[in-house]
Design a protein around this motif. Structure first.
Motif, PDB file in Angstrom:
ATOM      1  N   ALA A 102      43.490  49.711  29.702  1.00  0.00           N
ATOM      2  CA  ALA A 102      44.941  50.068  29.937  1.00  0.00           C
ATOM      3  C   ALA A 102      45.021  49.919  31.696  1.00  0.00           C
ATOM      4  O   ALA A 102      44.160  49.508  32.182  1.00  0.00           O
ATOM      5  CB  ALA A 102      45.258  51.515  29.558  1.00  0.00           C
ATOM      6  N   GLY A 103      46.239  50.101  31.896  1.00  0.00           N
ATOM      7  CA  GLY A 103      46.233  50.242  33.410  1.00  0.00           C
ATOM      8  C   GLY A 103      47.371  48.996  33.848  1.00  0.00           C
ATOM      9  O   GLY A 103      47.488  47.935  33.255  1.00  0.00           O
ATOM     10  N   PRO A 104      48.223  49.546  34.928  1.00  0.00           N
ATOM     11  CA  PRO A 104      49.117  48.619  35.380  1.00  0.00           C
ATOM     12  C   PRO A 104      48.549  47.660  36.454  1.00  0.00           C
ATOM     13  O   PRO A 104      47.427  47.818  36.671  1.00  0.00           O
ATOM     14  CB  PRO A 104      50.361  49.463  36.181  1.00  0.00           C
ATOM     15  CG  PRO A 104      49.330  50.835  36.579  1.00  0.00           C
ATOM     16  CD  PRO A 104      48.319  50.678  35.615  1.00  0.00           C
ATOM     17  N   ALA A 105      49.222  46.387  36.810  1.00  0.00           N
ATOM     18  CA  ALA A 105      48.705  45.528  37.584  1.00  0.00           C
ATOM     19  C   ALA A 105      47.470  45.147  37.187  1.00  0.00           C
ATOM     20  O   ALA A 105      46.614  45.000  38.051  1.00  0.00           O
ATOM     21  CB  ALA A 105      48.294  46.250  38.997  1.00  0.00           C
ATOM     22  N   LYS A 106      47.101  44.590  35.866  1.00  0.00           N
ATOM     23  CA  LYS A 106      46.069  43.885  35.506  1.00  0.00           C
ATOM     24  C   LYS A 106      46.305  42.587  36.030  1.00  0.00           C
ATOM     25  O   LYS A 106      47.101  41.924  35.758  1.00  0.00           O
ATOM     26  CB  LYS A 106      45.893  43.974  34.080  1.00  0.00           C
ATOM     27  CG  LYS A 106      45.647  45.414  33.438  1.00  0.00           C
ATOM     28  CD  LYS A 106      45.202  44.918  32.058  1.00  0.00           C
ATOM     29  CE  LYS A 106      45.357  46.342  31.036  1.00  0.00           C
ATOM     30  NZ  LYS A 106      47.005  46.762  30.885  1.00  0.00           N
ATOM     31  N   ARG A 107      45.157  42.243  37.050  1.00  0.00           N
ATOM     32  CA  ARG A 107      45.199  40.921  37.432  1.00  0.00           C
ATOM     33  C   ARG A 107      44.837  39.681  36.328  1.00  0.00           C
ATOM     34  O   ARG A 107      44.177  40.119  35.313  1.00  0.00           O
ATOM     35  CB  ARG A 107      44.187  40.798  38.543  1.00  0.00           C
ATOM     36  CG  ARG A 107      45.064  41.528  39.845  1.00  0.00           C
ATOM     37  CD  ARG A 107      44.103  41.487  41.005  1.00  0.00           C
ATOM     38  NE  ARG A 107      42.911  42.550  40.458  1.00  0.00           N
ATOM     39  CZ  ARG A 107      41.574  42.240  40.580  1.00  0.00           C
ATOM     40  NH1 ARG A 107      41.079  41.190  41.095  1.00  0.00           N
ATOM     41  NH2 ARG A 107      40.762  42.910  40.201  1.00  0.00           N
ATOM     42  N   ASP A 108      45.122  38.127  36.372  1.00  0.00           N
ATOM     43  CA  ASP A 108      44.940  37.736  35.688  1.00  0.00           C
ATOM     44  C   ASP A 108      43.442  37.454  35.063  1.00  0.00           C
ATOM     45  O   ASP A 108      43.212  37.476  34.012  1.00  0.00           O
ATOM     46  CB  ASP A 108      45.464  36.119  36.009  1.00  0.00           C
ATOM     47  CG  ASP A 108      47.164  35.981  36.186  1.00  0.00           C
ATOM     48  OD1 ASP A 108      47.777  37.046  35.852  1.00  0.00           O
ATOM     49  OD2 ASP A 108      47.611  34.967  36.411  1.00  0.00           O
ATOM     50  N   VAL A 109      42.768  37.260  36.349  1.00  0.00           N
ATOM     51  CA  VAL A 109      41.073  37.366  35.960  1.00  0.00           C
ATOM     52  C   VAL A 109      40.779  38.651  35.316  1.00  0.00           C
ATOM     53  O   VAL A 109      39.755  38.461  34.150  1.00  0.00           O
ATOM     54  CB  VAL A 109      40.453  37.210  37.306  1.00  0.00           C
ATOM     55  CG1 VAL A 109      40.722  38.561  38.198  1.00  0.00           C
ATOM     56  CG2 VAL A 109      38.835  37.039  37.127  1.00  0.00           C
ATOM     57  N   GLU A 110      41.299  39.740  35.431  1.00  0.00           N
ATOM     58  CA  GLU A 110      40.902  41.147  34.734  1.00  0.00           C
ATOM     59  C   GLU A 110      41.143  40.877  33.295  1.00  0.00           C
ATOM     60  O   GLU A 110      40.495  41.086  32.362  1.00  0.00           O
ATOM     61  CB  GLU A 110      41.503  42.346  35.351  1.00  0.00           C
ATOM     62  CG  GLU A 110      41.154  42.687  36.555  1.00  0.00           C
ATOM     63  CD  GLU A 110      41.617  43.934  37.115  1.00  0.00           C
ATOM     64  OE1 GLU A 110      42.976  43.770  37.345  1.00  0.00           O
ATOM     65  OE2 GLU A 110      41.036  45.015  37.073  1.00  0.00           O
ATOM     66  N   LEU A 111      42.454  40.231  33.029  1.00  0.00           N
ATOM     67  CA  LEU A 111      42.841  39.645  31.517  1.00  0.00           C
ATOM     68  C   LEU A 111      41.928  38.716  30.877  1.00  0.00           C
ATOM     69  O   LEU A 111      41.518  39.121  29.565  1.00  0.00           O
ATOM     70  CB  LEU A 111      44.278  39.644  31.436  1.00  0.00           C
ATOM     71  CG  LEU A 111      45.460  40.583  31.860  1.00  0.00           C
ATOM     72  CD1 LEU A 111      46.786  40.090  32.346  1.00  0.00           C
ATOM     73  CD2 LEU A 111      45.198  41.554  30.646  1.00  0.00           C
ATOM     74  N   GLN A 112      41.487  37.866  31.575  1.00  0.00           N
ATOM     75  CA  GLN A 112      40.674  37.013  31.022  1.00  0.00           C
ATOM     76  C   GLN A 112      39.282  37.644  30.735  1.00  0.00           C
ATOM     77  O   GLN A 112      38.648  37.322  29.707  1.00  0.00           O
ATOM     78  CB  GLN A 112      40.392  35.729  32.075  1.00  0.00           C
ATOM     79  CG  GLN A 112      41.475  34.625  32.367  1.00  0.00           C
ATOM     80  CD  GLN A 112      41.509  34.348  33.561  1.00  0.00           C
ATOM     81  OE1 GLN A 112      40.868  34.184  34.371  1.00  0.00           O
ATOM     82  NE2 GLN A 112      42.585  33.471  33.925  1.00  0.00           N
TER      83      GLN A 112
END
Ligand code: PLP
Length: 400
Positions: A102-112
């Protein structure tokens, strides 16, 4: 209020007298987390809650790697809120299928990273959806998603509110149908919903009410879902007592309430498992912060125990971690718990009046070299404190 026993005039932590533990650690200040108390807390919860409810550890409460590893072996899953926490959880051996992110501001690399790791992403914003779809395509792996819902109600009696009204967390319930349509259109692997209304709640009836409302909201929203619900994370918010007059949370009504919801789920959401995610309640009472008295001063009649650590290691005990009114955490002198009492204040080493650990409390009489112990310190301690402030050494953490 404290869970720790005493022996020969000393507090016992991890089976050892505090002075012996301090010698083992080799320096102060330190945090110590007691495995026996962690295990007992999980057992207490398991006994009170229906077996079908999955218990997750929200590791932002205490991300110490050894503790996360220990907790991962006791609970059913781990909730992370950054790629940094994800790494700790994976290193600790937590089962990726049972990790949620969870968490706001997940960066693109974190989602990958989340898609590559195979963990469930609790989506906080519409923006995450196309990024997850692109990661899924690029890796040839499913993007497992649950939508975090910002409901249209608040958790009453919560220390920190994280749902209801305008919030940076989750997707407003009004936008969920649209988000579900997009999840379907993008071919994401939809698994369910996540609701987290707030933290540090000591009122069982408020928690029950939030769980029932969350269940009913999820039931309603699931009608627009592209796939049956597999997971419904009802959040947590279970609090622990910190201050005189605060009553311990009564688990019995929460267990009954969850049992009723498990029964309803069997017919109304037959494929869904119910999850609760707890941080502070699991670890907060199992930890102490220990700091040594460097100086004992009397200023105009008031005794000051001046210690080698303070708000730089334990911001929340100083009253500066979101508290409206500063109150003393339960405190003692851990190597002489039975000494005659005196009225004293314990302060840290920083040049600021905010660096106050205990304000004019009745404490066992202490001298230079003695060990000030702050209880209820297993959650939101070391990692939630501004350690570099004023350049003192970092705090040590031990799991005992
Ligand atoms: C902070 C947080 C938790 C843990 O809260 P506690 O009060 O420590 O139990 C759980 N879930 C989410 C989404 C959080 O942000």
């Amino acid at each position: 209020m404290t869970q720790f026993a005493a022996r020969e005039g000393e507090l016992v932590v991890g089976g050892k007298r505090l002075s012996v533990l301090a010698a083992q650690v080799g320096r102060t200040p330190f945090y110590a987390y007691d495995r026996g108390l962690l295990r007992a807390r999980v057992a207490e919860l398991r006994a009170a809650l229906p077996r079908a409810v999955k218990l997750h550890y929200a590791m932002k409460a205490n991300p110490m790697p050894a503790l996360v590893g220990f907790m991962a072996g006791l609970v059913d899953g781990v909730d992370v809120a950054s790629a940094g926490e994800l790494k700790v959880a994976l290193d600790a051996g937590a089962e990726p299928a049972e990790i949620s992110f969870a968490g706001p501001a997940k960066r693109d690399v974190e989602l990958q990273q989340a898609v590559a790791a195979g963990v469930l992403v609790n989506v906080e914003s519409m923006r995450e959806l196309p990024v997850l779809a692109a990661a899924s395509q690029a890796l040839g792996l499913p993007a497992r998603v649950a939508l975090r819902v910002n409901p249209d109600y608040e958790l009453k009696g919560s220390g920190m509110k994280m749902g209801g009204g305008p919030k940076p967390f989750g997707i407003d319930v009004e936008q969920i149908p649209q988000a579900l349509a997009q999840v379907g259109a993008l071919g994401l692997s939809f698994e369910g919903f996540h609701l987290f209304a707030g933290s540090q709640n000591l009122r069982a009836e408020s928690i029950c009410e939030a769980q029932v409302k969350g269940f009913e909201l999820a039931l309603r929203l699931s009608q627009d879902a592209p796939a049956p619900l597999q997971v419904l994370n009802l959040g947590g918010g279970f609090g622990i007592p910190y201050f005189p007059g605060e009553q311990r949370l009564d688990l019995a009504p929460i267990g009954q309430n969850l049992s009723a919801l498990v029964e309803r789920a069997a017919t109304e959401l037959p494929q869904a498992r119910l999850v609760i995610e707890l941080g502070r309640f699991l670890v907060g009472e199992a930890g102490v912060y220990v700091t040594r008295v460097v100086d004992r001063k009397v200023s105009r009649g008031q005794v000051f125990l001046v210690c080698d650590g303070g708000l730089n290691h334990h911001l929340s005990a100083s009253g500066n971690f979101g508290q409206v009114l500063r109150k003393n955490y339960p405190t003692t002198i851990g190597n002489r718990v039975d000494a005659p009492r005196e009225n004293a204040s314990a302060v840290g080493p920083l040049c600021t009046p905010l660096d106050l650990l205990a304000d004019r409390m009745e404490l066992p009489q202490a001298d230079i070299g003695d060990l000030v112990v702050i209880f209820q310190s297993g959650a939101y301690g070391a990692s939630a404190s501004p350690q570099p402030f004023l350049g003192h050494p970092a705090v040590v953490e031990v799991l005992v």
